[in-house]
Enzyme design. Structure first.
Site, PDB file in Angstrom:
ATOM      1  N   SER A  27       0.848  -1.189   0.000  1.00 17.88           N
ATOM      2  CA  SER A  27       0.000   0.000   0.000  1.00 17.88           C
ATOM      3  C   SER A  27       0.884   1.239   0.000  1.00 17.88           C
ATOM      4  O   SER A  27       1.976   1.241   0.572  1.00 17.88           O
ATOM      5  CB  SER A  27      -0.898   0.002   1.235  1.00 17.88           C
ATOM      6  OG  SER A  27      -1.459   1.279   1.463  1.00 17.88           O
TER       7      SER A  27
ATOM      8  N   ARG B 163     -33.656  -4.768 -40.023  1.00 19.49           N
ATOM      9  CA  ARG B 163     -32.361  -4.275 -39.547  1.00 19.49           C
ATOM     10  C   ARG B 163     -32.608  -3.256 -38.446  1.00 19.49           C
ATOM     11  O   ARG B 163     -33.369  -2.317 -38.632  1.00 19.49           O
ATOM     12  CB  ARG B 163     -31.524  -3.658 -40.669  1.00 19.49           C
ATOM     13  CG  ARG B 163     -30.171  -3.132 -40.170  1.00 19.49           C
ATOM     14  CD  ARG B 163     -29.110  -3.065 -41.256  1.00 19.49           C
ATOM     15  NE  ARG B 163     -29.004  -4.332 -41.950  1.00 19.49           N
ATOM     16  CZ  ARG B 163     -29.124  -4.461 -43.268  1.00 19.49           C
ATOM     17  NH1 ARG B 163     -29.334  -3.407 -44.026  1.00 19.49           N
ATOM     18  NH2 ARG B 163     -29.025  -5.650 -43.832  1.00 19.49           N
TER      19      ARG B 163
END
Length: 398
Positions: free
Chosen positions: A288, A327
């Site tokens: 960290s 479509r």
């Protein structure tokens, strides 16, 4: 041609880690579109629909590099990159054969077939990493067949199980995900060639013949019908990838919980022979920036982060099934980037998880210590037999 924006971004090391990332770049998509056009010309010439000279000229044009910026300009003008690609191929092909480029095809034929080619190639590294994940889980299951630990339901200790059983369950879930991905090759990964409205009217009655030959040339499945408006194939792909990603998320979640300081029943070890500080400003792998004592399960965290983004992508692809008439007016367009992202993130989740599992250190003594007193000496039921059965099934798997 440009590469995917993810591979060069500051987030690419996390979210574009898997092998599929290179298979879904802009370059990969353009290559697949051009591959379709070359194959189409080839099978049409063989069928006597266009001249052999035209097919040869188109094949030569397809070997030349495309200008990705021009394809982007085509997208702005027509809503798909196909127009820009076809315009360049016609320019490269030249008179008198340019008229045969893209003959009888529509933009959706190109995009859908390219999507199938891109998906097929991206599935290779995804499946390979998942298979390695399952094998690594199998090794853990075998090694820890009799390693006693607390089973946990609703995050509370329940009854006694073994870590081997937990790993076998991980393995089984991944094996199921692999089966789903493998099933896509039979019908979902199909060529698309239907022309303007799915009838291939420019080819008269020869459409099915050319479609079969095109599918064979591209090594894709042959559909019964043009599937412009039937997006079940895309939905199948999305579902299979969602299951694969979810199976990774499950394992990564368990690893993160086992690695909690208060639990400490497993942890990710740094890569062998590497202090993991290079290029990180001295921060140890899993460390960290503010708390140097920490050992975070980085690979499991990253696997979970990739997997957590996938359900929304699956939902978007399922939503694209609701297209209009022959479509879709927009729903189909949503698939392209979404599918690429889903492939890339699923692959990255599997890649990260594999690293996590390969580096996993298990602490049997801690598992025993954590076991609540009332559970010690409790029956393990069929845990050992279940592990053995799952391992036999896995060893006979694919």
């Amino acid at each position: 041609m440009t590469s995917s924006p993810h591979t060069g971004s500051i987030f690419g090391a996390v979210f574009a880690r898997g092998g599929a990332a290179r298979e879904v770049t802009d370059r990969a998509w353009l290559h697949a579109m051009v591959e379709f056009e070359a194959a189409l010309a080839g099978v049409q010439a063989r069928a006597g629909i266009i001249p052999d000279d035209a097919a040869q000229a188109i094949a030569g044009a397809c070997q030349r590099p495309l200008d990705a910026a021009a394809a982007t300009a085509g997208s702005s003008a027509t809503g798909t990159p196909v127009a820009g690609v076809v315009a360049q191929l016609r320019e490269y092909t030249g008179a008198p054969h340019a008229q045969y480029v893209h003959y009888g095809a529509t933009s959706q034929d190109v995009m859908d077939s390219a999507a199938m080619l891109v998906t097929k190639r991206a599935l290779v590294p995804i499946r390979a990493d998942l298979a390695d994940v399952a094998d690594t889980c199998a090794t853990l299951a075998e090694e820890h067949r009799d390693t006693v630990m607390a089973g946990r339901t609703l995050l509370q200790q329940a009854v006694t199980i073994t870590f081997g059983l937990k790993a076998a369950r991980w393995m089984s879930g991944v094996d199921t995900a692999i089966d789903r991905l493998d099933s896509l090759h039979h019908s979902a990964l199909a060529v698309q060639y239907g022309g303007a409205a799915g009838t291939l009217c420019t080819l008269d009655d020869r459409g099915p013949e050319v479609t079969r030959a095109l599918a064979e040339r591209l090594r894709l499945a042959t559909p019964e019908l043009a599937w412009h408006s039937d997006r079940t194939r895309i939905a199948d792909i999305a579902g299979a990838l969602g299951i694969a990603s979810g199976s990774c998320a499950k394992i990564a979640t368990d690893i993160r919980l086992l690695a909690q300081t208060e639990v400490a029943e497993a942890s990710e070890a740094p890569p062998a022979g590497d202090d993991s500080r290079a290029g990180t400003g001295g921060i140890t792998r899993g460390g960290s920036t503010a708390m140097p004592h920490k050992r975070n399960p980085v690979a499991a965290v990253a696997a979970g982060a990739c997997a957590q983004r996938t359900p929304a992508l699956v939902a978007t692809l399922l939503g694209s099934m609701a297209g209009e008439h022959e479509r879709a007016a927009g729903a189909w367009h949503t698939e392209w980037e979404t599918l690429s992202d889903l492939l890339r993130l699923t692959s990255s989740a599997a890649s990260w998880l594999l690293e996590s599992l390969r580096s996993l250190t298990v602490f049997p003594d801690r598992m025993l210590t954590n076991l609540a007193a009332p559970l010690r000496g409790g029956s393990l039921g069929s845990a050992g037999a279940d592990v053995d059965r799952a391992l036999r099934r896995h060893r006979g798997h694919g």
